[in-house]
Design an enzyme around this catalytic site. Structure first.
Site, mmCIF file in Angstrom:
data_model
loop_
_atom_site.group_PDB
_atom_site.id
_atom_site.type_symbol
_atom_site.label_atom_id
_atom_site.label_comp_id
_atom_site.label_asym_id
_atom_site.label_seq_id
_atom_site.Cartn_x
_atom_site.Cartn_y
_atom_site.Cartn_z
ATOM 1 C CG ASN A 21 -1.728 -1.358 1.854
ATOM 2 O OD1 ASN A 21 -2.611 -1.683 0.243
ATOM 3 N ND2 ASN A 21 -1.826 -2.097 2.889
ATOM 4 C CG ASP A 54 1.824 -2.660 12.071
ATOM 5 O OD1 ASP A 54 2.244 -2.601 12.964
ATOM 6 O OD2 ASP A 54 1.624 -2.568 10.942
#
Length: 496
Positions: free
Chosen positions: A71, A181
């Site tokens: 990404n 995360d």
């Protein structure tokens, strides 16, 4: 008789840190709450995002892991001169467009100065894009682990910890307690070098929300058992960030806890911080990190408790208050003050005073030297009749431009552009100025934007946008474009 356990043991922590937050602390936490100056969340077209990022140009990639990351994050600029960060998911992510839109809209309702706020999204075909505020001063990871000028000061590390805790508290209060995360790459620094928590981590990382992409050595223990992120998992990750701030390194929690149990705190502390804090302050931060890293999730503090614990570390005395609270972040970080006046070059001055004659002279003087490789490509294709006609249109346009026959210049450059075989930022710039001289500022702005799409770091394109925006009466946007042009020009000629 009070508890006689060590300050680093856990038996006394729950009662001490899980008490209700005092009223004065609560009021401090609520300052700068809603970021009212930001626009409401909206959906963008792919064409708008493509234009803003110069066609997802490689030069605009700002991801720490580069172009090959699953990404990728790009920097960009909208027509209104607002700088943005665009996260482009890979094609296998978010197969359900409705789920993506719902999730993005939910995150987009959050507005807080401790967050990088989500401005919008794009969901067309297979594209899944998030549009957020752009933060120009890099990530915590870079300043903490890969610093070049100076190590991060203790006062700034404490500020990072507090702002992050306040961001998590705000998100939790708005029903967004899950953060995926959490790590040093998710904390970035704004124009004034204040730390902010990226909104991207508030979105699920995968279609089922189970993603947790960090190294297993840093993963919350319950995630290894269940495969799911919980609010307590976020606190565990916050503990790893406290270790990062204390040590200046990315230390596995198990190793850090071993050092703490052995009372070997010196091995855990960044040697660059020597003399910047007291033993009590260091012990308190280690103590808080240890609480966040408890094996049992229920034994970890909540975000409100984190804020309560971190505020006293930053305001223990009047002297410390002066050091930490009143010194701007950009001073502690050693980055330039964005509010300071930037000296303008002759070109920038010409744009500011709307001196089109001076701009024309400068653009005429530099010729086509800023067209990277364009001249070589043009000469290579001169053998075709069509290309010869195209080049003749360009040459006629150049002659008309030189003699200030701007109507003829517009016609000839348009013929060159419409053939579409070659692209030239300089042609768009010259036609842009010709439009400005012909009292057609909107057309001039469109061409200046197109010049920047072709050449994202060309300062002339930003200056011409400023000139067109001034002519359109869009003063604030013009000043922003002028500032960007000046910054780009200074990077190109640092010694000038």
């Amino acid at each position: 008789m009070g508890c006689e356990c060590s300050k680093l043991s856990s038996c006394c922590w729950n009662s001490e840190y899980n008490e209700a937050v005092p009223q004065d602390h609560r009021e401090e936490n609520e300052e700068k709450g809603e970021a009212d100056d930001l626009p409401a969340f909206r959906e963008y077209s792919i064409d708008t995002i493509r234009m803003a990022t110069s066609g997802f140009a490689v030069e605009n990639i700002v991801s720490e892991h580069g172009e090959k990351a699953p990404n990728v994050v790009y920097k960009g600029k909208l027509d209104n001169q607002r700088k943005i960060a665009v996260k482009r998911f890979n094609r296998s992510a978010w197969p359900d467009s409705r789920q993506f839109l719902d999730e993005a809209r939910s995150v987009g309702q959050l507005r807080n100065h401790k967050l990088v706020n989500l401005l919008g999204c794009c969901c067309e075909g297979e594209e899944r894009l998030l549009v957020a505020e752009f933060m120009p001063n890099d990530t915590l990871a870079k300043h903490l682990f890969h610093w070049e000028a100076q190590p991060m000061k203790w006062a700034m590390r404490l500020r990072v910890a507090l702002y992050l805790a306040q961001a998590l508290e705000y998100c939790t209060s708005k029903g967004r307690a899950l953060y995926h995360d959490l790590n040093a790459y998710r904390i970035v620094f704004d124009d004034e070098a204040n730390p902010r928590l990226s909104c991207f981590g508030l979105m699920k990382n995968s279609r089922d929300g189970k993603s947790y992409s960090t190294n297993l050595a840093f993963t919350p223990p319950e995630y290894l058992r269940t495969g799911r992120v919980t609010p307590e998992s976020v606190i565990y990750s916050f503990g790893t960030l406290l270790l990062d701030l204390l040590s200046g390194k990315h230390i596995p929690p198990s190793h850090a806890l071993d050092l703490i149990r052995d009372r070997n705190i010196q091995m855990l502390t960044d040697s660059c911080l020597e003399g910047q804090f007291t033993n009590d302050d260091g012990t308190e931060l280690v103590r808080l990190a240890s609480r966040c890293l408890q094996f049992e999730p229920r034994e970890r503090p909540n975000p409100k408790s984190l804020v309560t614990a971190l505020i006293p570390l930053q305001k223990e005395t009047e002297e410390l208050r002066a050091l930490i609270v009143q010194v701007p972040s950009h001073v502690l970080m050693g980055v330039p003050d964005v509010a300071a006046a930037v000296p303008l070059s002759p070109l920038g001055e010409a744009c500011l005073r709307n001196d089109m004659t001076a701009i024309h002279e400068i653009l005429e003087k530099i010729g086509y030297k800023d067209d990277e490789g364009a001249a070589t490509e043009l000469s290579f294709q001169m053998w075709t009749n069509q290309m010869q006609d195209t080049l003749n249109s360009k040459k006629k346009g150049d002659v008309a431009f030189r003699h200030k026959d701007f109507k003829a210049a517009i016609e000839c450059y348009t013929q060159f552009i419409e053939v579409g075989t070659m692209v030239s930022p300089t042609v768009y710039a010259r036609r842009s100025l010709s439009y400005l001289m012909s009292d057609m500022p909107q057309e001039a702005l469109n061409d200046a934007i197109q010049a920047q799409v072709i050449s994202p770091v060309w300062h002339f394109a930003s200056y011409l946008q400023a000139g067109a925006l001034f002519a359109l009466g869009r003063e604030a946007e013009a000043q922003a474009a002028l500032k960007e042009g000046s910054a780009l020009e200074s990077k190109k000629t640092p010694n000038s």
